[in-house]
Structures are given as structure tokens and as C-alpha cells.
Design a protein around this motif. Structure first.
Motif, PDB file in Angstrom:
ATOM      1  N   ASN A  82      83.796  79.700  49.769  1.00  0.00           N
ATOM      2  CA  ASN A  82      83.677  80.504  50.995  1.00  0.00           C
ATOM      3  C   ASN A  82      84.609  81.713  51.045  1.00  0.00           C
ATOM      4  OD1 ASN A  82      81.669  78.799  52.256  1.00  0.00           O
ATOM      5  ND2 ASN A  82      83.317  77.318  52.540  1.00  0.00           N
ATOM      6  N   GLU A  83      85.049  82.173  49.900  1.00  0.00           N
ATOM      7  CA  GLU A  83      85.874  83.373  49.816  1.00  0.00           C
ATOM      8  C   GLU A  83      85.190  84.324  48.834  1.00  0.00           C
ATOM      9  OE1 GLU A  83      90.408  84.375  48.690  1.00  0.00           O
ATOM     10  OE2 GLU A  83      90.059  82.575  49.879  1.00  0.00           O
ATOM     11  N   PHE A  84      84.782  85.481  49.354  1.00  0.00           N
ATOM     12  CA  PHE A  84      83.942  86.382  48.577  1.00  0.00           C
ATOM     13  C   PHE A  84      84.691  87.617  48.108  1.00  0.00           C
ATOM     14  CE2 PHE A  84      81.380  83.856  51.424  1.00  0.00           C
ATOM     15  CZ  PHE A  84      80.472  83.299  50.532  1.00  0.00           C
ATOM     16  N   LEU A 143      70.838  89.402  48.061  1.00  0.00           N
ATOM     17  CA  LEU A 143      72.113  89.824  47.491  1.00  0.00           C
ATOM     18  C   LEU A 143      72.852  88.712  46.761  1.00  0.00           C
ATOM     19  CD1 LEU A 143      73.471  91.759  50.578  1.00  0.00           C
ATOM     20  CD2 LEU A 143      72.450  92.741  48.538  1.00  0.00           C
ATOM     21  N   SER A 144      73.447  89.078  45.669  1.00  0.00           N
ATOM     22  CA  SER A 144      74.318  88.156  44.962  1.00  0.00           C
ATOM     23  C   SER A 144      75.722  88.335  45.519  1.00  0.00           C
ATOM     24  CB  SER A 144      74.292  88.455  43.467  1.00  0.00           C
ATOM     25  OG  SER A 144      75.044  87.499  42.781  1.00  0.00           O
ATOM     26  N   LEU A 145      76.333  87.243  45.930  1.00  0.00           N
ATOM     27  CA  LEU A 145      77.687  87.268  46.483  1.00  0.00           C
ATOM     28  C   LEU A 145      78.619  86.534  45.537  1.00  0.00           C
ATOM     29  CD1 LEU A 145      76.944  86.383  50.229  1.00  0.00           C
ATOM     30  CD2 LEU A 145      77.283  88.651  49.228  1.00  0.00           C
ATOM     31  N   ARG A 146      79.530  87.257  44.942  1.00  0.00           N
ATOM     32  CA  ARG A 146      80.476  86.633  44.011  1.00  0.00           C
ATOM     33  C   ARG A 146      81.561  85.912  44.800  1.00  0.00           C
ATOM     34  NH1 ARG A 146      85.037  88.307  40.828  1.00  0.00           N
ATOM     35  NH2 ARG A 146      85.187  86.895  39.048  1.00  0.00           N
ATOM     36  N   ASP A 190      80.939  80.129  57.647  1.00  0.00           N
ATOM     37  CA  ASP A 190      80.187  81.240  58.239  1.00  0.00           C
ATOM     38  C   ASP A 190      80.488  82.585  57.592  1.00  0.00           C
ATOM     39  OD1 ASP A 190      78.714  79.713  60.003  1.00  0.00           O
ATOM     40  OD2 ASP A 190      80.144  79.933  61.646  1.00  0.00           O
ATOM     41  N   ARG A 191      81.441  82.630  56.693  1.00  0.00           N
ATOM     42  CA  ARG A 191      81.804  83.896  56.049  1.00  0.00           C
ATOM     43  C   ARG A 191      80.672  84.459  55.199  1.00  0.00           C
ATOM     44  NH1 ARG A 191      87.650  82.014  53.907  1.00  0.00           N
ATOM     45  NH2 ARG A 191      88.521  81.521  55.949  1.00  0.00           N
ATOM     46  N   LYS A 192      79.789  83.606  54.722  1.00  0.00           N
ATOM     47  CA  LYS A 192      78.679  84.088  53.892  1.00  0.00           C
ATOM     48  C   LYS A 192      77.797  85.065  54.660  1.00  0.00           C
ATOM     49  CE  LYS A 192      76.161  79.838  54.651  1.00  0.00           C
ATOM     50  NZ  LYS A 192      77.356  79.144  55.083  1.00  0.00           N
ATOM     51  N   TYR A 193      77.631  84.843  55.972  1.00  0.00           N
ATOM     52  CA  TYR A 193      76.821  85.744  56.781  1.00  0.00           C
ATOM     53  C   TYR A 193      77.496  87.111  56.888  1.00  0.00           C
ATOM     54  CZ  TYR A 193      74.594  81.347  58.157  1.00  0.00           C
ATOM     55  OH  TYR A 193      73.956  80.133  58.148  1.00  0.00           O
ATOM     56  N   ILE A 194      78.803  87.102  57.068  1.00  0.00           N
ATOM     57  CA  ILE A 194      79.560  88.355  57.142  1.00  0.00           C
ATOM     58  C   ILE A 194      79.493  89.078  55.794  1.00  0.00           C
ATOM     59  CG2 ILE A 194      81.863  89.374  57.450  1.00  0.00           C
ATOM     60  CD1 ILE A 194      82.447  86.993  59.403  1.00  0.00           C
ATOM     61  N   ALA A 195      79.666  88.332  54.711  1.00  0.00           N
ATOM     62  CA  ALA A 195      79.601  88.930  53.372  1.00  0.00           C
ATOM     63  C   ALA A 195      78.233  89.555  53.116  1.00  0.00           C
ATOM     64  CB  ALA A 195      79.929  87.885  52.304  1.00  0.00           C
ATOM     65  N   LEU A 196      77.171  88.891  53.554  1.00  0.00           N
ATOM     66  CA  LEU A 196      75.829  89.455  53.386  1.00  0.00           C
ATOM     67  C   LEU A 196      75.698  90.775  54.133  1.00  0.00           C
ATOM     68  CD1 LEU A 196      73.448  86.367  53.628  1.00  0.00           C
ATOM     69  CD2 LEU A 196      73.650  87.954  51.713  1.00  0.00           C
ATOM     70  N   ALA A 197      76.104  90.785  55.399  1.00  0.00           N
ATOM     71  CA  ALA A 197      75.994  92.007  56.201  1.00  0.00           C
ATOM     72  C   ALA A 197      76.871  93.114  55.619  1.00  0.00           C
ATOM     73  CB  ALA A 197      76.375  91.723  57.647  1.00  0.00           C
TER      74      ALA A 197
END
Length: 171
Positions: free
Chosen positions: A97-99, A89-92, A115-122
């Protein structure tokens, strides 16, 4: 489920020779989890296209330079990189660390920025694969909040993490 988002601390704990005694049981469970995961032909990992998660895995590998499970897992990840867009996934990022697409929750927006990247992925994945967590007790404190967004946490050693969290908050 055989699809996961794996926090880098799972990899860090696999070097059992460098683990404090109180974390040894959790570390051994990390090793078993990764062995089972890598040996499962149906297993797949969810990553961000920008390489944030891979970068953390690389740091974990570099800290554990001796050949061990961290080495094996990093090799496995590179050999089994997601082939489809749903698992890569691409996360903008709006700022560090703010998506852009992230749960609208005060508690989650105040969560540990790296750790927010993991939440954003899920959150952005159509199947909402669980986040695998080993030793960071902050996750225990937000697990109920994440459930409200259909995001699950797979704690490697639930008893350990719960006890660690309770100590942290003074209960």
C-alpha cells in the motif's frame, strides 16, 4: 465527467436490505449512481493493472451474494474493462500500500493504507478522474489536501459523509 475511480464501499452499500437505517439514504444514492453510471454509454472506469481494485470489488460482491447491484456492477466492470493504458494503470508498489508515484504529502502518506490505491490511480492518471466515495468519512478529512493535487472526490451523499466525519472528530 463519465470517467471515475469507484471505491469498493459504493458497491458494498448497494445491498440495501443489510444497511442500517441511518445509511439507507446514502445506500439508495449508491444504487442510483451505479445504475446511471452503467447505463451511460460514455462511462468508463479507471483500474490498476495489478488487480487491487478488482480484488476489492470481488470481496464486495462475495459479501452480497444475492443478485443485486453489486452483482450487476461486477459484471459491468468485467464487460467494460479499460482497453487503453491511460485507464488501466500500472502502480509500482514500494511496499504494501505504498506507491512509487504518490502525492508528496504527510497527511496523504498517513491516510488509510488500503485506500491509497485509489489516490495513486487518480494521481497517476492524465485526466485526474474523481474518486467516488460513499460511506468512509476519512475521505472528507483529506478532500482539501487532495484538491491541491487536482484530485477530486465525488461524495455520493455529501451531507451524510460530512455529518459522519464531524461526529468522528467530535465537532
Amino acid at each position: 465527467m463519465s470517467k471515475y475511480i469507484v471505491d469498493a464501499n459504493v458497491i458494498l452499500l448497494t445491498d440495501v436490505s443489510k444497511i442500517p437505517v441511518e445509511q439507507l439514504k446514502c445506500a439508495q444514492k449508491c444504487v442510483r449512481f451505479l445504475q446511471n453510471f452503467m447505463n451511460n454509454p460514455d462511462a468508463s472506469i479507471v483500474l490498476d493493472a495489478e488487480g487491487r481494485v478488482i480484488k476489492e470489488y470481488r470481496r464486495a460482491f462475495e459479501r452480497n451474494r444475492d443478485p443485486n447491484m453489486a452483482t450487476e456492477f461486477c459484471k459491468w466492470v468485467h464487460q467494460h474493462m479499460p482497453k487503453n493504458a491511460e485507464d488501466f494503470l500500472s502502480l509500482r508498489e514500494l511496499s504494501e500500500n505504498e506507491f512509487e508515484s504518490y502525492p508528496d504529502s504527510k497527511k496523504l502518506k498517513e491516510f488509510d493504507p488500503p485506500d491509497r490505491k485509489y489516490i495513486a490511480l487518480a494521481y497517476n492518471h492524465c485526466e485526474k478522474p474523481p474518486i467516488v466515495e460513499a460511506s468512509d468519512s476519512k475521505w472528507w478529512g483529506i478532500k482539501d489536501e487532495l484538491e491541491g493535487y487536482e484530485i477530486g472526490i465525488c461524495f455520493i451523499d455529501e451531507d451524510y459523509i460530512k455529518e459522519k466525519y464531524m461526529q468522528k472528530i467530535g465537532v
